[in-house]
Every structure is written in structure tokens, then in C-alpha cells.
Write an enzyme that holds these catalytic residues in place. Structure first.
Site, PDB file in Angstrom:
ATOM      1  CD  GLU A  55     -71.440 -83.917   1.876  1.00 16.20           C
ATOM      2  OE1 GLU A  55     -72.163 -83.569   0.917  1.00 16.20           O
ATOM      3  OE2 GLU A  55     -70.226 -83.665   1.956  1.00 16.20           O
ATOM      4  CE  LYS A  57     -66.798 -84.225   3.368  1.00 14.28           C
ATOM      5  NZ  LYS A  57     -66.434 -83.117   2.464  1.00 14.28           N
ATOM      6  CE  LYS A 118     -71.234 -82.886  -2.540  1.00  7.12           C
ATOM      7  NZ  LYS A 118     -70.526 -82.749  -1.281  1.00  7.12           N
ATOM      8  CD  GLU A 167     -70.005 -79.163  -6.468  1.00 13.61           C
ATOM      9  OE1 GLU A 167     -70.625 -79.666  -5.511  1.00 13.61           O
ATOM     10  OE2 GLU A 167     -68.872 -79.515  -6.813  1.00 13.61           O
ATOM     11  CG  ASN A 187     -67.387 -76.973  -4.114  1.00 15.85           C
ATOM     12  OD1 ASN A 187     -66.940 -76.566  -3.050  1.00 15.85           O
ATOM     13  ND2 ASN A 187     -67.258 -78.226  -4.496  1.00 15.85           N
ATOM     14  CD  GLU A 217     -72.243 -77.410  -3.443  1.00 22.97           C
ATOM     15  OE1 GLU A 217     -73.198 -77.368  -4.230  1.00 22.97           O
ATOM     16  OE2 GLU A 217     -71.224 -78.096  -3.661  1.00 22.97           O
ATOM     17  CB  SER A 218     -66.642 -76.196   0.235  1.00 25.60           C
ATOM     18  OG  SER A 218     -66.933 -77.385  -0.444  1.00 25.60           O
TER      19      SER A 218
END
Length: 261
Positions: A55, A57, A118, A167, A187, A217-218
Site C-alpha cells: 500500500e 499511504k 482504497k 472488508e 481487517n 489486513e493490518s
């Protein structure tokens, strides 16, 4: 009001204004609207796929500024050199410091890997917009959409030739989605408290049918976590902050991928 509530309320006002200024016809007539999107599903299922969705970001509500020096050009080239499975780009400006121009610039460089837009999608207009700026995949966050919206927005994206990353964070989120042949992202960050718990991916994994593609994710900061999650049937791993917080996100990504077993 949670951070997520605040973001969604702001986003709805923002989209209303954009819709008044930008005719849908203009989006449909844009050059990138005619291109055939690249499949995220196919990229993740390729025999030697790294599974990494890297990503771009700049900042986030929970961490503040993460990296305001790295350019989209350098990071995109670095991620491609690292052989990522896909690229994710934040296009939300007010809370994440991203822009649609970031995605358009990345698209001119990245012609071989899928790009995920996103953002917080609350209107079908944003899906048409995503196609017009060169996205291959959109994100639909179950926590901020109704069952009906998830179904309708998902169908619109598919009708336009794009794929959808749905998600989820809870069992309730999963219950809103028709779980058949979907790309599901779990997530690990609670969108209300922004706390991260990797166990969330493990706990929800067995509640997702085998015909779905599972993405974690994360909080994926260690290559060993990736190896462990593969045992639970995960094909994709969305990582942003871990790479972006370094001076050279592309190199950090390459070093990370080289350690995945």
C-alpha cells in the site's frame, strides 16, 4: 461518534459536492474507463505469487503522518521491483492524505499488476470514478454499508469489469455478504477503536467458504506472520504502514518478501 462514523459522514458530504461538479458522462468518456482491468484474484492465485498487496499511504487517523516524503512514482517502481501481487492506493484526502491523482500516476507506471482503490465507498458514483482513474479493484467496507448496498455496489463494480475486496472485521460483517466466490479481506484493526489483533484473521478464517479468496489486513509486520496465516488458507496480505514508515518503502517491501517462506 467513532472515527469511522466521522469519516463516513464527511465522505457523504464530499461525494454530494463532487457529483454536482463532475458529470457521470465525463467519467465514462475518460480514456482509462475503456481499459480491461487486471484480476486481483488471478494475481493472488498464480503459482509463484508473493501474495503481498503493498500500500501507498501517507497518513492515517490513528498514526498521523507516516511518510510525507516518498513519491508515488518511487514507491510504485519499488513495489514492482519487489514483485508484489498487487498495489493498494489510498485516495481519501482528508483523513489519509491520498488523492485520485496518486492512483492515476501509479497506473501510468504499473501496467502489469492490479491496483486497489482504497477509499470509503458510500455511493455508486465512486465506483464509476474508480474505473475512470484506472483502478482494477474497489474496497467495500461491510461495517459502513448495508447488506443491500454491499450487494448493489458489488454488482455495479462487476458489471464494469472490476473486482471487489469486501472488508470485514466481525461475524456480523460477514453475515451481510453473500459468501460465494468473493474476495474477503479480514481487517485486524478494529475500525472503531483502531486497536490491532492478528487473531481476528485466524478466528474469522474458518467462517469463510473455501471458494473465497482470503486476505489478511493490518498489523502484518513480520514475515513469519504471513507464513502462519497461509496455514489458515490466506492468499493475500495487505501491508502499508510497515513499508511506508521506512525511508525506502520499495526496498523494505523487497526485503520483507525475501523472508517469506
Amino acid at each position: 461518534m467513532t472515527i469511522l462514523d466521522k469519516i463516513i459522514a464527511f465522505k457523504k458530504k464530499e461525494i454530494t459536492k463532487i457529483k454536482a461538479d463532475v458529470p457521470l458522462k465525463k467519467l465514462v468518456e475518460s480514456p482509462l474507463f475503456q481499459r480491461t482491468p487486471i484480476s486481483l484474484k488471478k494475481s493472488l492465485l498464480e503459482v509463484h505469487s508473493t501474495g503481498i498487496i503493498a500500500e501507498f499511504k501517507r497518513q492515517s487517523p490513528s498514526k498521523g503522518v507516516i511518510n510525507d516524503k516518498a513519491t508515488i512514482e518511487d514507491v510504485t517502481n519499488g513495489y514492482l521491483d519487489a514483485n508484489v501481487a498487487a498495489q493498494s492506493i489510498l485516495t481519501d484526502t482528508s483523513f489519509f492524505g491520498g488523492t485520485m491523482v496518486d492512483l492515476m500516476k501509479a497506473r501510468t507506471i504499473n501496467t502489469t499488476k492490479p491496483i486497489l482503490r482504497k477509499d470509503f465507498i458510500v455511493d455508486g458514483f465512486q465506483i464509476v470514478e474508480a474505473k475512470a482513474i484506472g483502478a482494477d479493484v474497489i474496497l467495500l467496507i461491510a461495517a459502513c454499508l448495508t447488506k443491500e448496498e454491499l450487494k448493489n455496489y458489488g454488482k455495479l463494480a462487476e458489471d464494469l469489469g472490476m473486482e471487489v475486496l469486501y472488508e470485514v472485521h466481525t461475524r456480523e460483517d460477514l453475515d451481510k455478504i453473500a459468501l460465494h466466490n468473493k474476495i474477503i479481506g479480514i481487517n485486524n484493526r478494529n475500525l472503531n477503536t483502531f486497536k490491532v489483533d492478528i487473531e481476528n484473521s485466524v478466528n474469522l478464517a474458518n467462517q469463510i467458504p473455501d471458494d473465497c479468496i482470503k486476505i489478511a489486513e493490518s498489523g502484518l509486520s513480520d514475515p513469519r506472520i504471513i507464513t502462519g496465516l497461509k496455514e489458515y488458507g490466506f492468499n493475500g496480505f495487505l501491508i502499508g504502514e510497515n513499508f511506508m514508515k521506512t525511508d525506502n518503502p520499495g526496498e523494505a517491501c523487497e526485503a520483507f518478501i525475501s523472508q517469506i517462506r
